[in-house]
Scaffold this active site. Sequence first.
Site, PDB file in Angstrom:
ATOM      1  N   SER A 100      10.114  -5.918  -7.050  1.00 20.61           N
ATOM      2  CA  SER A 100       9.967  -7.096  -6.356  1.00 20.61           C
ATOM      3  C   SER A 100       8.568  -7.738  -5.888  1.00 20.61           C
ATOM      4  CB  SER A 100      10.662  -6.842  -4.719  1.00 20.61           C
ATOM      5  OG  SER A 100      11.999  -6.331  -5.042  1.00 20.61           O
ATOM      6  N   THR A 101       7.642  -6.924  -6.211  1.00 14.98           N
ATOM      7  CA  THR A 101       6.210  -7.461  -6.136  1.00 14.98           C
ATOM      8  C   THR A 101       5.939  -8.653  -7.004  1.00 14.98           C
ATOM      9  OG1 THR A 101       5.161  -5.713  -7.379  1.00 14.98           O
ATOM     10  CG2 THR A 101       5.162  -5.295  -5.038  1.00 14.98           C
TER      11      THR A 101
END
EC number: 3.4.16.4
Length: 576
Positions: A300-301
């Site tokens: 998700s980064t």
Amino acid sequence: MSGARRVSKKQPQPGFSPRRLYVVLALLGLCGLGLAARAVDLQVLDHSFLARQGDLRNLRIEPLAAHRGVITDRAGRPLAVSTPVRTLWANPREVLASPDAWNRLANNPVLNTRTLSQRVNAHPEREFIYLARHLPPEQAQQVLDQKVPGIYALTEYRRYYPAAEVVSHLVGFTNIDDVGQEGMELSMERRLRGEPGRKRVVRDLHNRVIQDIEVLDEARPGEDLALSIDLRLQYIAYRELLSAVQEYNAAGGSAVVLDAHTGEVLAMVNQPSFNPNNRAGVRLSALRNRAITDVFEPASTIKPITVAAALESGLVQADARVNTHPGTLRVANKTIRDHRDYGIIDITTILTKSSNVGVAKLALEMDQQLLPGYMSEFGFGEPTGIPFPGESSGLLPIRQRWRDIETATLSYGYGVSVTALQLARAYGVLANGGVRLPVSLERLDSAPEGVRVISEHNANQLVTMLETVISEVGTARRAKVAGYRVAGKTGTAHKLTAAGYAEDRYVAVFAGLAPADNPRVVTVVVVDDPQGAYYGGLVAAPVFGRIMEGVLRTLNVEPDQPAGQYASMVLSGEAR
């Protein structure tokens, strides 16, 4: 008459000649006079000739050791220095000629009789062998004081690392010959190594130097190297990462701290680490600078980059809303899921809640090559350009045609592999107003020119959106730093193994920047295969918060809000 006796005549004998004797004596006399005259000539009239001949038998050309350049941090604190040491060597022929003297070393702790015997008997025809290298001067002197014929000493330099394991992966180390083997010691070998010189000396009959005559070639020391890291920040990052790896019994971890305005690496640490001053028993796996060599899927980064592509392409505006109901999205034969059904949400909430469905829908509305193109602009899929051995370029697939499922999974960080340093550089784009700066491991005197990736307006909007991730309603509440506004994103990725994605093994990640109103520092934390808790918000975010707090206060970065005010603003929903 037949019976008569035959009388033989006597042969004449040569007579004694005095003249011949005189000739011989005269010749001998002349030779003696010649020798005497030559002796007078050499001893009195041409004394320098004998001196020159004596010098030729005692003068020697000796090397002058050159010390290696010093490696320091940005403030001049030593990270790698060369210290003079003594090396014992022997001429086996001379040693073997005096076996009675060996007993003087019977109980010597540095070099005993048995070791000496083994070494010289193994190489009886050689004129030079090492006995013991890089000894402290006092230890070498214990052997020299025994005056064993054929044993001598020379001066060399040994590398010493004052900060030991705290900087070991970045600085690296040299071998026994003072040649770089890892890290900056290897990559900067040509600059760091010195050029040895030569000097003429006089040695006595025991081959001991008794006089320095002249320097033929001056030794030239290596060039000093100032790294970009701040040793104070390095200690902070090392301490916090080590604590987390031990707490979660993780396989390893990395942390990178970048200067948002210059691209300089202010700290870079890894676990497991090693002591470069004593590498006995160190595993090869501990030598890797994982922040540069090891890749992982960022999960998700990567979502802020997907949102950046959507904003920059004009696909959506910051206030656009996306329907994520019912919390799942079927693409091909795969179901993409959120933690729950968030319904219709805006772009900010997609990042706040880390909605896989939300970013996947944005990506599927784009042109197929748009998202990979922006990821490339942010620096994924290519090395950072730092002069470091073994740097990985990561992996960003290049395809003529992207399937929908490939685009969807790419949008939330699967199908792309990055290093911790690459991820930090990408977040540096957001921190620097949309401009990507080159990464530097050396101290810079001024900020380098960068390349604009997205508009300053969109970069600032994204930073504001990422502040909500640190709020009470976000996924990274534990990344907060008292007195400062922080922006960032969590990531939790399944580890990819030879058998596919492991169901119970993860990589926990957090990437962020602070202060949010004028970013000064970018920090990325990666914890590999933590046990027990594994979410990025639970494992990596607290490490980020502690590192960032120490970094900001050490750098005297002025708080952008009074302590406590930020927390109340977040709770009331005013922090945007």
